[in-house]
Design a protein around this motif. Structure first.
Motif, PDB file in Angstrom:
ATOM      1  N   ARG A 125      -6.687   3.352   2.245  1.00 11.93           N
ATOM      2  CA  ARG A 125      -7.175   4.682   2.628  1.00 11.93           C
ATOM      3  C   ARG A 125      -8.337   5.072   1.712  1.00 11.93           C
ATOM      4  N   TYR A 126      -9.188   5.983   2.236  1.00  6.10           N
ATOM      5  CA  TYR A 126     -10.353   6.478   1.502  1.00  6.10           C
ATOM      6  C   TYR A 126     -10.096   7.922   1.080  1.00  6.10           C
TER       7      TYR A 126
ATOM      8  N   TYR B  32      -8.967  -0.308  -6.916  1.00  3.63           N
ATOM      9  CA  TYR B  32      -9.716   0.676  -6.138  1.00  3.63           C
ATOM     10  C   TYR B  32     -11.188   0.290  -6.120  1.00  3.63           C
TER      11      TYR B  32
ATOM     12  N   TYR C  56     -11.707   4.001  -2.511  1.00  2.00           N
ATOM     13  CA  TYR C  56     -10.855   3.287  -1.557  1.00  2.00           C
ATOM     14  C   TYR C  56      -9.744   2.606  -2.348  1.00  2.00           C
TER      15      TYR C  56
END
Length: 261
Positions: free
Chosen positions: A115-116, A152, A162
């Motif tokens: 996920r962002y 990340y 991200y």
């Protein structure tokens, strides 16, 4: 033998420039703004009538047809996608958003993998920050310090991170992010509840063929209509506005006049 016609044909291939003079909150005009490239502009007229029929004979015949109402309007297609036009289309305002370079410490996020997450997003700044540097991601107690790329990934320009699947950050993990946003400004258009823009509209003709005739509407509402396609490789973005002509005290609704020789 028919009578020869000597009147020259007035055939027009229309082109020209549109300007909008927006009213302020007090109804005062603020100066004409060139709208930009407009592939289409039209004036429309709609009338309402009362038809009076005879009553005495076996078949009613129309005695008179009376026009009781006229509504003047129009439509304009706008291809110049800039801030003022976008603000008119979304029924909002254009402003300059200023970002400071104040470092941010311990910005909290609860994250899932793949996920962002937008940095700096809040109620007062929903779109977050841009152009960040010195990004450090830790656990909620300050440890561990996670590893960029394996845990990340940072998109510094967009101000987003991200969460990498398979890294040390797992679903539902609370993290803290430190970063420094760069000082910058950017244009922002925000919708509001003020309604459509109202003002004067001027068309200055520059026809491909035929006599140039300019048009002036002392007061009208530019109401957005239809779709604005944010993604298409086949067509350029274009906004459509309905022109609702209104009456301004002391003025006619529409003026059309030829250009001076």
């Amino acid at each position: 033998m028919s009578t020869p016609q000597t009147k020259a044909a007035n055939i027009v291939l229309g082109a020209g420039y549109l300007y909008f003079d927006e009213e302020d909150a007090s109804g005062n005009l603020t100066g004409e703004r060139y709208i930009g490239d407009t592939p289409g502009f039209s004036l429309s007229i709609a009338t309402e009538k009362v038809d009076i029929d005879s009553s005495d004979g076996p078949v009613a015949e129309e005695l008179v047809s009376i026009t009781k109402k006229v509504k003047r309007g129009g439509s304009v297609g706008v291809r110049d996608v800039e801030g003022d036009n976008l603000a008119a289309f979304v029924l909002g305002d254009k402003s300059t958003k200023t970002q400071t370079s104040t470092p941010v410490v311990d910005e909290a996020h609860t994250v899932d993998t793949d996920r962002y997450y937008q940095l700096g997003a809040s109620v007062s700044n929903p779109t977050g920050v841009r152009n960040v540097s010195s990004v450090v991601v830790t656990g909620t107690g300050g440890t561990p310090t996670y590893t960029v790329t394996s845990d990340y990934v940072v998109n510094a320009v967009e101000g987003r991170i991200y969460i990498v699947p398979g890294g040390a950050i797992t679903d539902g993990t609370g993290i803290l992010v430190d970063y420094t946003p760069a000082a910058n400004t950017r244009e922002q258009v925000v919708s509001n509840t003020s309604g459509a823009k109202t003002g004067a509209l001027r068309f200055v003709a520059d026809n491909t063929a035929g006599a140039n005739r300019d048009l002036y509407i002392p007061r009208c509402e530019m109401a957005p209509s239809g779709d604005l396609s944010f993604k298409s490789r086949d067509n350029a973005q274009e906004m459509t506005f309905d022109i609702n002509v209104q009456t301004k005290t002391g003025y006619a609704q529409v003026y059309i006049e030829g250009q001076a020789a």
